[in-house]
Scaffold this motif. Structure first.
Motif, PDB file in Angstrom:
ATOM      1  N   VAL A  40      20.342   6.146 -18.697  1.00 54.71           N
ATOM      2  CA  VAL A  40      20.196   5.570 -17.365  1.00 54.71           C
ATOM      3  C   VAL A  40      19.015   4.597 -17.437  1.00 54.71           C
ATOM      4  CG1 VAL A  40      19.750   6.071 -14.937  1.00 54.71           C
ATOM      5  CG2 VAL A  40      20.989   7.733 -16.346  1.00 54.71           C
TER       6      VAL A  40
ATOM      7  N   ALA B 269      20.198   7.088  -9.695  1.00 58.57           N
ATOM      8  CA  ALA B 269      20.453   6.765 -11.102  1.00 58.57           C
ATOM      9  C   ALA B 269      20.818   5.283 -11.096  1.00 58.57           C
ATOM     10  CB  ALA B 269      21.595   7.600 -11.650  1.00 58.57           C
TER      11      ALA B 269
ATOM     12  N   GLU C 203      21.396   1.406 -12.627  1.00 61.23           N
ATOM     13  CA  GLU C 203      21.794   0.503 -13.701  1.00 61.23           C
ATOM     14  C   GLU C 203      21.245  -0.877 -13.359  1.00 61.23           C
ATOM     15  OE1 GLU C 203      23.600  -1.393 -16.959  1.00 61.23           O
ATOM     16  OE2 GLU C 203      23.000   0.676 -16.609  1.00 61.23           O
TER      17      GLU C 203
ATOM     18  N   GLN D  95      28.931   1.848 -14.567  1.00 59.45           N
ATOM     19  CA  GLN D  95      27.818   2.564 -15.193  1.00 59.45           C
ATOM     20  C   GLN D  95      27.007   3.338 -14.160  1.00 59.45           C
ATOM     21  OE1 GLN D  95      26.701  -1.046 -17.686  1.00 59.45           O
ATOM     22  NE2 GLN D  95      25.921   0.638 -18.924  1.00 59.45           N
TER      23      GLN D  95
ATOM     24  N   TYR E  42      26.500   7.368 -14.183  1.00 51.87           N
ATOM     25  CA  TYR E  42      25.167   7.975 -14.266  1.00 51.87           C
ATOM     26  C   TYR E  42      24.900   8.881 -13.065  1.00 51.87           C
ATOM     27  CZ  TYR E  42      24.326   4.369 -17.819  1.00 51.87           C
ATOM     28  OH  TYR E  42      24.386   3.556 -18.922  1.00 51.87           O
TER      29      TYR E  42
END
Length: 103
Positions: free
Chosen positions: A29, A37, A39, A52, A56
């Motif tokens: 992460v 979390a 990105e 993503q 995460y």
């Protein structure tokens, strides 16, 4: 600033997060905060950032977040696409923007 990592260091420090938080499957992460979390990606990678961040979030139990790095004026189109996809699909993703003027 130019590299993604530069933005990552700054944003993560400002938000009291842990950079490169390693998940059990060895993915990382970009920044894990108390609540998100996150990105981080440059504008043209907006679609990848969606997947993503959701992955995460599912692994950490945190809310998904995307920091979109926009270094060119025309990058605003990527922010529009990201937001439209989030709204259309009712995705639980929060979005922040960083650029050279507003790191």
């Amino acid at each position: 600033m130019g590299a993604e990592r530069d933005y990552q260091k700054l944003w993560c420090a400002q938000n009291h997060g842990k950079m490169e938080y390693r998940l059990p499957d060895s993915t990382r992460v970009d920044c894990l905060t108390k609540t998100h979390a996150v990105e981080m990606d440059f504008g043209h990678k907006w679609a990848e950032a969606i997947g993503q961040s959701l992955y995460y979030a599912s692994c950490t139990g945190k809310r998904a977040g995307v920091v979109l790095i926009m270094n060119k004026e025309k990058d605003v189109r990527f922010l529009r696409r990201l937001n439209e996809a989030i709204i259309y699909a009712k995705l639980p993703i929060d979005v922040w923007v960083m650029d050279k003027a507003n790191p």
